[in-house]
Write an enzyme that holds these catalytic residues in place. Sequence first.
Site, short mmCIF file in Angstrom:
data_model
loop_
_atom_site.label_atom_id
_atom_site.label_comp_id
_atom_site.label_asym_id
_atom_site.label_seq_id
_atom_site.Cartn_x
_atom_site.Cartn_y
_atom_site.Cartn_z
N SER A 118 -44.82 -25.74 17.61
CA SER A 118 -43.38 -25.47 17.64
C SER A 118 -42.60 -26.57 16.94
O SER A 118 -41.58 -26.31 16.30
CB SER A 118 -42.91 -25.32 19.09
OG SER A 118 -43.16 -26.50 19.83
N ALA A 142 -31.92 -16.49 26.13
CA ALA A 142 -32.66 -15.23 26.09
C ALA A 142 -33.34 -15.04 24.75
O ALA A 142 -33.07 -14.08 24.02
CB ALA A 142 -31.72 -14.06 26.40
N ASN A 201 -49.44 -31.36 23.96
CA ASN A 201 -48.19 -31.30 23.19
C ASN A 201 -47.74 -32.65 22.69
O ASN A 201 -47.15 -32.76 21.61
CB ASN A 201 -47.08 -30.69 24.06
CG ASN A 201 -47.19 -29.18 24.18
OD1 ASN A 201 -47.84 -28.53 23.39
ND2 ASN A 201 -46.54 -28.62 25.19
N ASN A 245 -40.74 -27.22 28.09
CA ASN A 245 -41.85 -28.12 27.79
C ASN A 245 -41.47 -29.58 28.04
O ASN A 245 -40.32 -29.97 27.91
CB ASN A 245 -42.28 -27.96 26.34
CG ASN A 245 -43.07 -26.69 26.10
OD1 ASN A 245 -43.75 -26.19 26.98
ND2 ASN A 245 -42.96 -26.15 24.89
N LYS A 277 -50.51 -29.53 30.23
CA LYS A 277 -49.91 -28.91 29.04
C LYS A 277 -49.30 -29.99 28.14
O LYS A 277 -49.49 -29.96 26.91
CB LYS A 277 -48.84 -27.90 29.45
CG LYS A 277 -48.28 -27.13 28.25
CD LYS A 277 -47.33 -26.02 28.68
CE LYS A 277 -46.86 -25.23 27.45
NZ LYS A 277 -45.87 -24.20 27.80
N ASN A 337 -48.14 -31.81 18.58
CA ASN A 337 -46.85 -31.49 17.98
C ASN A 337 -46.40 -32.54 16.97
O ASN A 337 -46.10 -32.22 15.82
CB ASN A 337 -45.81 -31.27 19.07
CG ASN A 337 -45.80 -29.85 19.59
OD1 ASN A 337 -45.10 -28.99 19.11
ND2 ASN A 337 -46.63 -29.60 20.61
N ALA A 354 -37.40 -15.84 22.87
CA ALA A 354 -38.74 -15.25 22.96
C ALA A 354 -39.27 -15.23 24.39
O ALA A 354 -39.65 -14.17 24.90
CB ALA A 354 -39.69 -16.02 22.04
#
Length: 331
Positions: free
Chosen positions: A273, A8, A208, A102, A204, A212, A10
Amino acid sequence: MKVAIFGAGAIGGLLGFKLAKAGVDVTLVARGPQLAALQQNGLTLIRDGERDTVAVRAVGSAAEAGIQDYVFVTLKAHSLPGAAPSIAQMMGPDSALVTGINGVPYWYFYGLEGEHANRRVESVDPGGKLWDIIPPSQAIGSVVYPASEVVEPGVIEHTYGDRFSLGEPDGSRSPRIEALSKAMIAAGLKAPIRPRIRDEIWVKLWGNLCFNPISALTGATLDIITTRPDLRQTCRGMMGEAQIVAEKLGVRFGIDLEKRIDGAAEVGVHKTSMLQDLERGRPMEIDALLGAVVELGHVTGTPMPSCELVLALVRERARQSGCYEDPQPAA
């Protein structure tokens, strides 16, 4: 409908707030200051400067949460195998696990036909333990687009986006996915059901897998990575290799490579991230975002020199910072 959010933070907090506000029976599984704040003050969402709070059920363990109809997992991918035994405590025979994570999901080859049917992806599920603990027949895929941040315990700031694309691994419009989509739409979210969810996962992932690790290696933000000619060319090389792999596995790309890079450039000055995790000394999602892609390259017999080079470098960069632990081979 009973829905648990495991992780739980963001994204999980945003999702939990929206569903709880719409009257869904939501349980948030949290720990530490986040758990204490949720239990004492409820869950607060900030959007465009406006604050709103909803009372939620928050527990410290999956066992306390009990059996759920849907369990959303919004952890980083590398945390999922270790969390699987706990998550399984919320899973009954008819429960669904929604993987809003992801990268390449552990269930990737479930529901596919052909020579790779039911193959385990070792990079994200070493030894296939996750597959065994939470059978992929219980999984629903999700591609998560919103951006949000935990600004203090129990308080989530929602920056942009409201789409959570959903898809069954076999592409069907099952009663369970129809019911989930309707509940999320009623909560003010976009929740389209995709018959080819892997296509969207790859679009996506396509960005990434290069943005990243390159950011972690260089410290550069998205605006620099996508506009400096040499860095953009490195992205092109990695993405081109990955596209060959994905297309061999039946994926269809609905956008071309240059437009995908341009879309990232529009985000502007943004730390990925992976770079944020490196700077904060946290484990990095290297294997789900790039290691698994290289593994699928080996599976399909596709040369991936650019991806393999960057993977080796970013793994070592992370090792040196204590942010990466090499996957343990299957026993």
